[in-house]
Design a protein around this motif. Sequence first.
Motif, PDB file in Angstrom:
ATOM      1  N   ALA A   1       9.686  67.709 -26.275  1.00  0.00           N
ATOM      2  CA  ALA A   1      10.200  66.473 -25.845  1.00  0.00           C
ATOM      3  C   ALA A   1      11.282  66.061 -27.025  1.00  0.00           C
ATOM      4  N   SER A   2      10.703  66.111 -28.251  1.00  0.00           N
ATOM      5  CA  SER A   2      11.506  65.764 -29.290  1.00  0.00           C
ATOM      6  C   SER A   2      12.904  66.462 -29.501  1.00  0.00           C
ATOM      7  N   VAL A   3      12.836  67.789 -29.008  1.00  0.00           N
ATOM      8  CA  VAL A   3      14.179  68.382 -29.143  1.00  0.00           C
ATOM      9  C   VAL A   3      14.925  68.396 -27.695  1.00  0.00           C
ATOM     10  N   ALA A   4      14.376  67.755 -26.717  1.00  0.00           N
ATOM     11  CA  ALA A   4      15.203  67.456 -25.323  1.00  0.00           C
ATOM     12  C   ALA A   4      16.102  66.610 -25.379  1.00  0.00           C
ATOM     13  N   ILE A   5      17.222  66.671 -26.422  1.00  0.00           N
ATOM     14  CA  ILE A   5      18.291  65.716 -26.326  1.00  0.00           C
ATOM     15  C   ILE A   5      19.407  66.191 -25.925  1.00  0.00           C
ATOM     16  N   ALA A   6      20.450  65.532 -25.241  1.00  0.00           N
ATOM     17  CA  ALA A   6      21.523  65.813 -24.712  1.00  0.00           C
ATOM     18  C   ALA A   6      22.537  66.245 -25.522  1.00  0.00           C
ATOM     19  N   GLU A   7      23.221  67.479 -25.283  1.00  0.00           N
ATOM     20  CA  GLU A   7      24.552  68.132 -26.158  1.00  0.00           C
ATOM     21  C   GLU A   7      25.601  66.729 -26.372  1.00  0.00           C
ATOM     22  N   GLY A   8      25.744  66.981 -27.612  1.00  0.00           N
ATOM     23  CA  GLY A   8      26.666  66.054 -28.241  1.00  0.00           C
ATOM     24  C   GLY A   8      25.910  64.994 -28.722  1.00  0.00           C
ATOM     25  N   THR A   9      24.607  64.931 -28.827  1.00  0.00           N
ATOM     26  CA  THR A   9      23.941  63.706 -29.374  1.00  0.00           C
ATOM     27  C   THR A   9      23.141  64.084 -30.309  1.00  0.00           C
ATOM     28  N   TRP A  10      22.610  63.057 -31.466  1.00  0.00           N
ATOM     29  CA  TRP A  10      21.806  63.103 -32.639  1.00  0.00           C
ATOM     30  C   TRP A  10      20.150  62.854 -31.999  1.00  0.00           C
ATOM     31  N   GLY A  11      19.484  63.284 -32.779  1.00  0.00           N
ATOM     32  CA  GLY A  11      17.974  63.256 -32.536  1.00  0.00           C
ATOM     33  C   GLY A  11      17.281  63.280 -33.852  1.00  0.00           C
ATOM     34  N   ARG A  12      15.884  63.242 -34.009  1.00  0.00           N
ATOM     35  CA  ARG A  12      15.043  63.399 -35.051  1.00  0.00           C
ATOM     36  C   ARG A  12      14.038  64.187 -34.667  1.00  0.00           C
ATOM     37  N   ARG A  13      13.320  64.937 -35.800  1.00  0.00           N
ATOM     38  CA  ARG A  13      12.082  65.518 -35.747  1.00  0.00           C
ATOM     39  C   ARG A  13      11.030  65.206 -36.911  1.00  0.00           C
ATOM     40  N   ALA A  14      10.064  66.082 -36.859  1.00  0.00           N
ATOM     41  CA  ALA A  14       9.017  65.445 -37.963  1.00  0.00           C
ATOM     42  C   ALA A  14       9.501  65.213 -39.463  1.00  0.00           C
ATOM     43  N   PRO A  15       9.240  64.277 -40.057  1.00  0.00           N
ATOM     44  CA  PRO A  15       9.949  64.110 -41.364  1.00  0.00           C
ATOM     45  C   PRO A  15       9.606  64.918 -42.406  1.00  0.00           C
ATOM     46  N   LEU A  16      10.214  65.056 -43.356  1.00  0.00           N
ATOM     47  CA  LEU A  16       9.847  65.821 -44.683  1.00  0.00           C
ATOM     48  C   LEU A  16       8.385  65.335 -45.070  1.00  0.00           C
ATOM     49  N   PRO A  17       7.630  65.952 -45.528  1.00  0.00           N
ATOM     50  CA  PRO A  17       6.279  65.406 -46.291  1.00  0.00           C
ATOM     51  C   PRO A  17       6.398  64.512 -47.348  1.00  0.00           C
ATOM     52  N   GLY A  18       7.513  64.916 -48.262  1.00  0.00           N
ATOM     53  CA  GLY A  18       7.770  64.064 -49.393  1.00  0.00           C
ATOM     54  C   GLY A  18       9.382  63.757 -49.472  1.00  0.00           C
ATOM     55  N   ALA A  19       9.846  62.763 -50.177  1.00  0.00           N
ATOM     56  CA  ALA A  19      11.062  62.390 -50.084  1.00  0.00           C
ATOM     57  C   ALA A  19      12.067  63.408 -51.034  1.00  0.00           C
ATOM     58  N   HIS A  20      13.060  63.951 -50.727  1.00  0.00           N
ATOM     59  CA  HIS A  20      14.083  64.950 -51.552  1.00  0.00           C
ATOM     60  C   HIS A  20      15.333  64.657 -51.496  1.00  0.00           C
ATOM     61  N   SER A  21      16.037  65.370 -52.406  1.00  0.00           N
ATOM     62  CA  SER A  21      17.674  65.287 -52.219  1.00  0.00           C
ATOM     63  C   SER A  21      17.969  66.346 -53.490  1.00  0.00           C
ATOM     64  N   GLU A  22      19.284  66.801 -53.266  1.00  0.00           N
ATOM     65  CA  GLU A  22      19.792  67.676 -53.980  1.00  0.00           C
ATOM     66  C   GLU A  22      18.803  68.922 -53.964  1.00  0.00           C
ATOM     67  N   PHE A  23      18.632  69.452 -52.840  1.00  0.00           N
ATOM     68  CA  PHE A  23      17.790  70.736 -52.936  1.00  0.00           C
ATOM     69  C   PHE A  23      18.624  71.747 -51.828  1.00  0.00           C
TER      70      PHE A  23
END
Length: 326
Positions: free
Chosen positions: A24-46
């Motif tokens: 269900a979490s990936v059943a989004i229409a074409e041309g739209t944004w969605g979300r899935r399970a978040p990263l376990p920890g906050a990260h950037s510049e990876f």
Amino acid sequence: MTSPARRAALAGAAAILGLLAALASVAIAEGTWGRRAPLPGAHSEFAVTELHGDIYVIGGYAIGGVEGTTVHIYDTVADRWRRGPPLPEPAHHLMAAAADGRIFVMGGQGGGIFGRGFIDAVWALDPEIGAWEARTPMPTARSAGVAVTLDGKIYVAGGRPPQGHDFAVYDPVADRWTVLPDMPSQRNHLAGAAIGGRIYIAGGRLGPGYRSDASAALEVFDPATGEWSEAAPMPRPRSGINGIAARGCFHVWGGEGGEGMFPDHTVYDPRSDSWTRLADMPVPVHGVTGAAFVDGLIHIPGGGQSVGGGSPGTLHQTYRPDMRCE
């Protein structure tokens, strides 16, 4: 007391419900944004890459701007994260790509947010073995470039000054690097993709910091001729961007600059040499190098949500493309 049979039935039902929730979490229409399970920890510049349906988030900054060795692996079917073998050395602003059934990590920096310790190391991970192996280093130490896989070889373009023009290709079978003609425009924090047998490199910044002048350039390398050419530039200059090829199109999103964060999501069609602006990112991010396109869904995990290196995030955004350029 619950009988073994009932416990087994309940466990089976829970597994089915979990799978349905993931679908269900990936059943989004074409041309739209969605979300899935978040990263376990906050990260950037990876660095991000994908192999056999698993998405690898490698190194980067954690909270406090300290570079790490953490490897998170995302199961796209189960919508679940797990830990992978840690990097042998901490790094941020590194590049990653998958080839020959393995994950390759190249370059990066050490020394925290303000560190300038460029790295030339190359590490390979065979998921079946579960351990990192040192490979032949890059011809130059560099960070904040981009890695693109084409025909089983890994092309690495750009990097922070003075390596902004650097361009080389790695053969993972021979474990050998070949220096290629310089990228015409020196830049870093850029995006790249392989489409139709060519390498496309878009945007980026000219200096080392996010307040540096940014570029809108789109330059194309043809391995068959060994030459670069210019294509239509992005609608506006951006750096700290990310991108991926999907259905023959080059999607480029996000970024940062002196004026703030960029929500832009633009897509390049190589058939018409033109750009189209799509729906903006719900939450603009930067500091993610590489992405994954799996089962019709672009995955964009983590990233900084405000300018600079001190805003790592856990948000896992997705986009289902509706545009085709094939």
